[in-house]
Motif scaffolding. Structure first.
Motif, PDB file in Angstrom:
ATOM      1  N   GLY A   1       4.014  16.472   1.193  1.00 56.11           N
ATOM      2  CA  GLY A   1       3.381  15.422   2.402  1.00 56.11           C
ATOM      3  C   GLY A   1       4.151  14.351   2.859  1.00 56.11           C
ATOM      4  N   PHE A   2       3.604  13.575   3.724  1.00 56.66           N
ATOM      5  CA  PHE A   2       4.411  12.537   4.224  1.00 56.66           C
ATOM      6  C   PHE A   2       3.989  11.165   3.511  1.00 56.66           C
ATOM      7  CE2 PHE A   2       7.372  10.782   7.046  1.00 56.66           C
ATOM      8  CZ  PHE A   2       6.760   9.761   7.941  1.00 56.66           C
TER       9      PHE A   2
ATOM     10  N   TYR B   1       0.242   5.372   1.222  1.00 55.21           N
ATOM     11  CA  TYR B   1      -0.687   6.338   1.741  1.00 55.21           C
ATOM     12  C   TYR B   1      -0.031   7.661   1.749  1.00 55.21           C
ATOM     13  CZ  TYR B   1      -3.222   2.417   3.914  1.00 55.21           C
ATOM     14  OH  TYR B   1      -4.245   1.512   4.246  1.00 55.21           O
TER      15      TYR B   1
ATOM     16  N   GLN C   1      -0.101  11.092   4.164  1.00 48.41           N
ATOM     17  CA  GLN C   1      -0.634  11.706   5.420  1.00 48.41           C
ATOM     18  C   GLN C   1      -0.641  13.098   5.356  1.00 48.41           C
ATOM     19  OE1 GLN C   1       1.812  10.442   8.869  1.00 48.41           O
ATOM     20  NE2 GLN C   1      -0.296   9.792  10.160  1.00 48.41           N
TER      21      GLN C   1
ATOM     22  N   TYR D   1       0.860  -1.112   0.177  1.00 49.06           N
ATOM     23  CA  TYR D   1      -0.105  -0.040  -0.154  1.00 49.06           C
ATOM     24  C   TYR D   1       0.809   1.541  -0.098  1.00 49.06           C
ATOM     25  CZ  TYR D   1      -2.780  -3.720   2.049  1.00 49.06           C
ATOM     26  OH  TYR D   1      -3.777  -4.542   2.169  1.00 49.06           O
TER      27      TYR D   1
ATOM     28  N   TYR E   1       1.529  -3.028   8.299  1.00 52.10           N
ATOM     29  CA  TYR E   1       2.779  -2.599   8.916  1.00 52.10           C
ATOM     30  C   TYR E   1       3.195  -1.530   8.121  1.00 52.10           C
ATOM     31  CZ  TYR E   1       1.972  -6.837  11.873  1.00 52.10           C
ATOM     32  OH  TYR E   1       1.594  -7.804  12.679  1.00 52.10           O
ATOM     33  N   PHE E   2       3.589  -0.517   8.716  1.00 50.93           N
ATOM     34  CA  PHE E   2       4.051   0.625   7.622  1.00 50.93           C
ATOM     35  C   PHE E   2       5.691   0.966   7.897  1.00 50.93           C
ATOM     36  CE2 PHE E   2       0.096   2.830   7.107  1.00 50.93           C
ATOM     37  CZ  PHE E   2      -0.689   2.251   7.898  1.00 50.93           C
ATOM     38  N   GLY E   3       6.063   1.334   7.052  1.00 54.34           N
ATOM     39  CA  GLY E   3       7.453   1.740   6.889  1.00 54.34           C
ATOM     40  C   GLY E   3       7.808   3.141   7.401  1.00 54.34           C
ATOM     41  N   PRO E   4       9.131   3.417   7.328  1.00 56.49           N
ATOM     42  CA  PRO E   4       9.369   4.620   8.224  1.00 56.49           C
ATOM     43  C   PRO E   4       8.971   5.916   7.544  1.00 56.49           C
ATOM     44  CG  PRO E   4      11.267   3.895   6.969  1.00 56.49           C
ATOM     45  CD  PRO E   4      10.162   3.002   6.802  1.00 56.49           C
ATOM     46  N   GLY E   5       8.467   5.979   6.190  1.00 57.98           N
ATOM     47  CA  GLY E   5       7.967   7.304   5.620  1.00 57.98           C
ATOM     48  C   GLY E   5       8.906   8.028   4.888  1.00 57.98           C
TER      49      GLY E   5
ATOM     50  N   LEU F   1       3.745   7.177   3.093  1.00 62.25           N
ATOM     51  CA  LEU F   1       3.929   5.813   3.765  1.00 62.25           C
ATOM     52  C   LEU F   1       3.596   4.781   2.788  1.00 62.25           C
ATOM     53  CD1 LEU F   1       2.048   7.112   7.192  1.00 62.25           C
ATOM     54  CD2 LEU F   1       4.517   6.276   7.140  1.00 62.25           C
TER      55      LEU F   1
ATOM     56  N   ARG G   1       9.113  12.122   3.788  1.00 60.58           N
ATOM     57  CA  ARG G   1       8.674  13.370   3.802  1.00 60.58           C
ATOM     58  C   ARG G   1       9.252  14.234   2.546  1.00 60.58           C
ATOM     59  NH1 ARG G   1       9.270  18.873   5.425  1.00 60.58           N
ATOM     60  NH2 ARG G   1      11.522  18.591   5.958  1.00 60.58           N
TER      61      ARG G   1
END
Lengths: 113, 110
Positions: free
Chosen positions: B87-88, B36, B38, B34, B100-104, B90, B106
Motif C-alpha cells: 500500500g501507500f 496512515y 491509503q 501519525y 500535514y502529510f509527507g510525500p509517502g 503516509l 509506496r
C-alpha cells in the motif's frame, strides 16, 4: 500514488471553468473540516479548512462552503487550471484530536484542455 | 517553515521480510505524529499516532508497529511482511490542526 483513486468518482471540467467538488459527512458533531489535494504519487496537500461556526471561507482561487443542516461540504475552484488535476478529499473531526479525523475517499478532478 | 520527510519513496520487499519506514519532521517541536495507510478508492486509515517521545497509540491491530525514538522521528516497522501490507504509507504531523502529510512510501510486498 497510483494506489489512490482507481475507482473514485470523477469530475471533468474545461480549463478556465469553475469546479465544485462535494463531500457529505455523517457525524453531526463534526466541528472542523479540511480539504486536501493529492496528485498522483504524492502525499496529500492541505488546501483550506473551516470550522463549524462558519459557513464559508475563501482562499486563493478556492472557496469552502459548509452546510451543517444537511452535513455537506463543498470545495469550489475558480478558473480551473491543468495543475488542479488531482484527487481531492475532505476530512472531518468532532474535536481537536488529530487521531479522530475521518477522511473521505475523494473525487478525481480532470481538467480538459 | 516546517517540512516532513519520508523514506524510502518506494520499496519492494518479499513476504516475510522485515520493514522499516522512517519519517522525520523539521521546523517544529513536539509535534503530534501519525502513520496512515491509503488503499485504492478508500479514505486514509490511521495506523498509529504519537503525542510525544515513546508514546505510541495503535488504532488497528496488525503485524505493524511504530516507534518514536526522538521528538521529530517516527518509524513504522514490521518483523514479517504480509502480502496485504502492500500500500501507500503516509506520515503526517500536526501542532493542533490541521495535519500535514509527507510525500509517502509506496510499499509492494511480493
Amino acid at each position: 500514488g497510483e494506489s489512490v483513486g482507481l475507482h473514485l468518482p470523477t469530475l471533468s471540467v474545461q480549463e478556465g471553468d469553475n469546479s465544485i467538488i462535494n463531500c457529505a459527512y455523517s457525524n453531526s458533531a463534526s466541528d472542523y473540516f479540511i480539504w486536501y489535494k493529492q496528485e498522483s504519487g504524492k502525499g496529500p496537500q492541505f488546501i483550506i479548512d473551516i470550522r463549524s461556526n462558519m459557513d464559508k471561507r475563501q482562499g486563493q482561487r478556492v472557496t469552502v462552503l459548509l452546510n451543517k443542516t444537511v452535513k455537506h461540504l463543498s470545495l469550489q475552484i475558480a478558473a480551473t487550471q491543468p495543475g488542479d488535476s488531482a484527487v481531492y478529499f475532505c476530512a472531518e473531526t468532532p474535536d481537536n484530536y488529530g487521531q479522530n479525523f475521518v477522511f473521505g475517499p475523494g473525487t478525481r478532478l480532470s481538467v480538459l484542455p | 517553515s516546517q517540512t516532513i520527510h519520508q523514506w524510502p519513496a518506494t520499496l519492494v520487499q518479499p513476504v516475510g521480510s522485515p520493514l522499516s519506514l522512517e519519517c522525520t519532521v523539521e521546523g517544529t517541536s513536539n509535534p503530534n505524529l501519525y502513520w496512515y495507510r491509503q488503499a485504492a478508492g478508500r479514505g486514509l486509515q490511521l495506523l498509529f499516532y504519537s503525542v510525544g517521545i515513546g508514546q505510541i497509540s495503535s488504532e488497528v491491530p496488525q503485524n505493524l508497529s511504530a516507534s518514536r525514538p526522538q521528538d521529530r522521528q517516527f518509524i513504522l516497522s514490521s518483523k514479517k511482511l504480509l502480502l496485504s501490507d502492500s500500500g501507500f504509507y503516509l506520515c503526517a504531523w500536526s501542532a493542533g490542526e490541521p495535519q500535514y502529510f509527507g510525500p509517502g512510501t509506496r510499499l509492494l510486498v511480493l
